[in-house]
Write a protein that holds these residues in place. Structure first.
Motif, mmCIF file in Angstrom:
data_model
loop_
_atom_site.group_PDB
_atom_site.id
_atom_site.type_symbol
_atom_site.label_atom_id
_atom_site.label_comp_id
_atom_site.label_asym_id
_atom_site.label_seq_id
_atom_site.Cartn_x
_atom_site.Cartn_y
_atom_site.Cartn_z
ATOM 1 N N MET A 1 -27.335 37.121 -20.530
ATOM 2 C CA MET A 1 -28.374 37.463 -19.561
ATOM 3 C C MET A 1 -29.696 37.713 -20.281
ATOM 4 O O MET A 1 -29.708 38.110 -21.447
ATOM 5 C CB MET A 1 -27.996 38.772 -18.843
ATOM 6 C CG MET A 1 -27.126 38.564 -17.651
ATOM 7 S SD MET A 1 -27.020 40.051 -16.648
ATOM 8 C CE MET A 1 -25.818 40.958 -17.573
ATOM 9 N N ARG A 2 -30.769 37.514 -19.552
ATOM 10 C CA ARG A 2 -32.063 37.882 -20.123
ATOM 11 C C ARG A 2 -32.325 39.352 -19.757
ATOM 12 O O ARG A 2 -32.455 39.701 -18.584
ATOM 13 C CB ARG A 2 -33.158 36.978 -19.552
ATOM 14 C CG ARG A 2 -34.488 37.188 -20.239
ATOM 15 C CD ARG A 2 -35.528 36.190 -19.727
ATOM 16 N NE ARG A 2 -36.866 36.652 -20.067
ATOM 17 C CZ ARG A 2 -37.447 36.470 -21.235
ATOM 18 N NH1 ARG A 2 -36.813 35.814 -22.187
ATOM 19 N NH2 ARG A 2 -38.655 36.939 -21.462
ATOM 20 N N VAL A 3 -32.389 40.197 -20.798
ATOM 21 C CA VAL A 3 -32.467 41.644 -20.576
ATOM 22 C C VAL A 3 -33.844 42.169 -20.980
ATOM 23 O O VAL A 3 -34.278 42.013 -22.126
ATOM 24 C CB VAL A 3 -31.386 42.397 -21.394
ATOM 25 C CG1 VAL A 3 -31.357 43.880 -20.999
ATOM 26 C CG2 VAL A 3 -30.012 41.769 -21.215
ATOM 27 N N LEU A 4 -34.514 42.781 -20.027
ATOM 28 C CA LEU A 4 -35.792 43.439 -20.318
ATOM 29 C C LEU A 4 -35.487 44.882 -20.737
ATOM 30 O O LEU A 4 -34.882 45.639 -19.968
ATOM 31 C CB LEU A 4 -36.680 43.418 -19.065
ATOM 32 C CG LEU A 4 -38.011 44.162 -19.141
ATOM 33 C CD1 LEU A 4 -38.936 43.572 -20.211
ATOM 34 C CD2 LEU A 4 -38.728 44.129 -17.771
ATOM 35 N N VAL A 5 -35.886 45.242 -21.960
ATOM 36 C CA VAL A 5 -35.646 46.601 -22.454
ATOM 37 C C VAL A 5 -36.981 47.339 -22.500
ATOM 38 O O VAL A 5 -37.861 46.999 -23.293
ATOM 39 C CB VAL A 5 -34.990 46.587 -23.860
ATOM 40 C CG1 VAL A 5 -34.692 48.019 -24.313
ATOM 41 C CG2 VAL A 5 -33.711 45.760 -23.857
ATOM 42 N N LEU A 6 -37.118 48.327 -21.631
ATOM 43 C CA LEU A 6 -38.366 49.099 -21.561
ATOM 44 C C LEU A 6 -38.222 50.351 -22.408
ATOM 45 O O LEU A 6 -37.263 51.112 -22.242
ATOM 46 C CB LEU A 6 -38.636 49.529 -20.114
ATOM 47 C CG LEU A 6 -38.946 48.434 -19.113
ATOM 48 C CD1 LEU A 6 -39.042 49.040 -17.710
ATOM 49 C CD2 LEU A 6 -40.250 47.729 -19.482
ATOM 50 N N HIS A 7 -39.208 50.565 -23.276
ATOM 51 C CA HIS A 7 -39.100 51.716 -24.183
ATOM 52 C C HIS A 7 -40.422 52.453 -24.267
ATOM 53 O O HIS A 7 -41.481 51.841 -24.387
ATOM 54 C CB HIS A 7 -38.688 51.219 -25.577
ATOM 55 C CG HIS A 7 -38.722 52.274 -26.625
ATOM 56 N ND1 HIS A 7 -37.941 53.413 -26.555
ATOM 57 C CD2 HIS A 7 -39.441 52.390 -27.765
ATOM 58 C CE1 HIS A 7 -38.184 54.172 -27.611
ATOM 59 N NE2 HIS A 7 -39.091 53.579 -28.355
ATOM 60 N N SER A 8 -40.331 53.804 -24.217
ATOM 61 C CA SER A 8 -41.568 54.578 -24.376
ATOM 62 C C SER A 8 -41.320 55.792 -25.249
ATOM 63 O O SER A 8 -40.772 56.797 -24.803
ATOM 64 C CB SER A 8 -42.108 55.027 -23.009
ATOM 65 O OG SER A 8 -41.218 55.938 -22.412
ATOM 66 N N HIS A 9 -41.667 55.644 -26.523
ATOM 67 C CA HIS A 9 -41.691 56.783 -27.461
ATOM 68 C C HIS A 9 -42.819 56.495 -28.449
ATOM 69 O O HIS A 9 -42.899 55.395 -28.982
ATOM 70 C CB HIS A 9 -40.352 56.939 -28.187
ATOM 71 C CG HIS A 9 -40.192 58.306 -28.799
ATOM 72 N ND1 HIS A 9 -41.059 58.788 -29.753
ATOM 73 C CD2 HIS A 9 -39.301 59.304 -28.560
ATOM 74 C CE1 HIS A 9 -40.697 60.024 -30.084
ATOM 75 N NE2 HIS A 9 -39.633 60.357 -29.372
ATOM 76 N N PRO A 10 -43.692 57.496 -28.689
ATOM 77 C CA PRO A 10 -44.851 57.212 -29.535
ATOM 78 C C PRO A 10 -44.550 57.129 -31.030
ATOM 79 O O PRO A 10 -45.359 56.584 -31.793
ATOM 80 C CB PRO A 10 -45.795 58.397 -29.251
ATOM 81 C CG PRO A 10 -44.917 59.492 -28.739
ATOM 82 C CD PRO A 10 -43.734 58.840 -28.087
ATOM 83 N N GLU A 33 -30.239 37.492 -24.253
ATOM 84 C CA GLU A 33 -31.619 37.197 -24.652
ATOM 85 C C GLU A 33 -32.428 38.465 -24.352
ATOM 86 O O GLU A 33 -32.540 38.873 -23.190
ATOM 87 C CB GLU A 33 -32.134 36.035 -23.812
ATOM 88 C CG GLU A 33 -33.455 35.484 -24.288
ATOM 89 C CD GLU A 33 -33.984 34.425 -23.326
ATOM 90 O OE1 GLU A 33 -35.212 34.283 -23.259
ATOM 91 O OE2 GLU A 33 -33.165 33.780 -22.647
ATOM 92 N N VAL A 34 -32.955 39.104 -25.404
ATOM 93 C CA VAL A 34 -33.590 40.410 -25.236
ATOM 94 C C VAL A 34 -35.113 40.290 -25.238
ATOM 95 O O VAL A 34 -35.704 39.690 -26.134
ATOM 96 C CB VAL A 34 -33.145 41.375 -26.360
ATOM 97 C CG1 VAL A 34 -33.908 42.698 -26.275
ATOM 98 C CG2 VAL A 34 -31.648 41.628 -26.275
ATOM 99 N N ASP A 35 -35.721 40.848 -24.203
ATOM 100 C CA ASP A 35 -37.179 40.981 -24.173
ATOM 101 C C ASP A 35 -37.481 42.466 -24.395
ATOM 102 O O ASP A 35 -37.457 43.264 -23.466
ATOM 103 C CB ASP A 35 -37.726 40.506 -22.819
ATOM 104 C CG ASP A 35 -39.239 40.696 -22.720
ATOM 105 O OD1 ASP A 35 -39.877 41.020 -23.748
ATOM 106 O OD2 ASP A 35 -39.787 40.521 -21.608
ATOM 107 N N GLY A 36 -37.746 42.824 -25.638
ATOM 108 C CA GLY A 36 -38.006 44.225 -25.988
ATOM 109 C C GLY A 36 -39.446 44.595 -25.658
ATOM 110 O O GLY A 36 -40.374 43.993 -26.177
ATOM 111 N N CYS A 37 -39.608 45.567 -24.787
ATOM 112 C CA CYS A 37 -40.953 45.968 -24.368
ATOM 113 C C CYS A 37 -41.197 47.420 -24.799
ATOM 114 O O CYS A 37 -40.885 48.360 -24.060
ATOM 115 C CB CYS A 37 -41.097 45.802 -22.858
ATOM 116 S SG CYS A 37 -42.747 46.214 -22.264
#
Ligand SMILES: Cc1cc2nc3c(=O)[nH]c(=O)nc-3n(C[C@H](O)[C@H](O)[C@H](O)COP(=O)(O)O)c2cc1C
Length: 193
Positions: A1-10, A33-37
């Protein structure tokens, strides 16, 4: 699968970033398939400006300033969120992502006052969360981030899609062992995502 990975750490050297790296690596290892955001690294602007608000309901103009993020969301077949909990919610960076990208015409259609979700192509949702609070303190506070994931976001994706909420609570009293055990759990879960 195409996976959107949302990340928020400064912070690059944070445990949160280690969880993000592990998530992406394990998903890739499992053949996704990783879309690292990484929103901080990408310099995402989370502020919904006066202009944004004035055209909030005007599709497609409302997507003008966030087009690449809208495209990435539309291509996603699964979504994973990796974030710490701040003030019993998402960090402003991640909250702003939802405010600015999950727009009318993108995550839902609004016709004659009737709302129709439009992200049904997202077939799986997971969250990897860290809390300073114990599970009991989070429970007594109503655990808003858990509700956002397991109720609010769940309602917007494919009906019946599996949702998994992984959390390391009580980071204020964490040890090398608890951190390693949670990282291992994330690795296992993502390898069989
Ligand atoms: C601005 C800020 C607000 C926070 N608010 C909360 C909170 O409301 N509830 C909670 O459980 N933890 C809270 N924490 C603790 C973080 O969740 C915790 O430090 C983080 O999950 C640890 O992960 P890290 O070491 O990767 O940053 C807060 C931390 C910061 C920096």
């Amino acid at each position: 699968m195409r996976v959107l990975v949302l990340h928020s750490h400064p912070l690059d050297e944070s445990y949160g970033r280690a969880l993000y790296r592990q998530t992406c690596e394990s998903l890739e290892k499992a053949g996704h398939e990783v879309d690292g955001c990484n929103l901080y690294a990408e310099g995402f602007d989370p502020v919904l400006s006066a202009r944004d608000r004035s055209i909030y309901h005007t599709y497609p103009d409302n997507t003008d300033l966030v087009k690449p993020y809208v495209e990435r969301l539309r291509q996603a077949e699964a979504l994973v969120i990796v974030t710490p909990v701040w003030n019993f919610g998402f960090p402003a960076m991640l909250k702003g992502y939802f405010d600015r990208v999950w727009l009318p015409g993108v995550s839902f259609r609004l016709e004659d006052g009737r709302l129709t979700p439009t992200l049904r192509h997202i077939r799986k949702l997971s969250a990897v969360m860290t809390y300073g609070a114990t599970p009991m303190r989070a429970f007594l506070a109503g655990n808003p981030p858990k509700k956002i994931v397991t109720r609010v976001l769940r309602a917007q994706i494919k009906l019946g899609a599996p949702v998994k909420y992984l959390a390391h609570y009580d980071m204020n009293n964490c040890t090398e062992q608890t951190r390693a055990a949670f990282l291992e759990r994330v690795k296992t879960e993502m390898e069989r995502f």
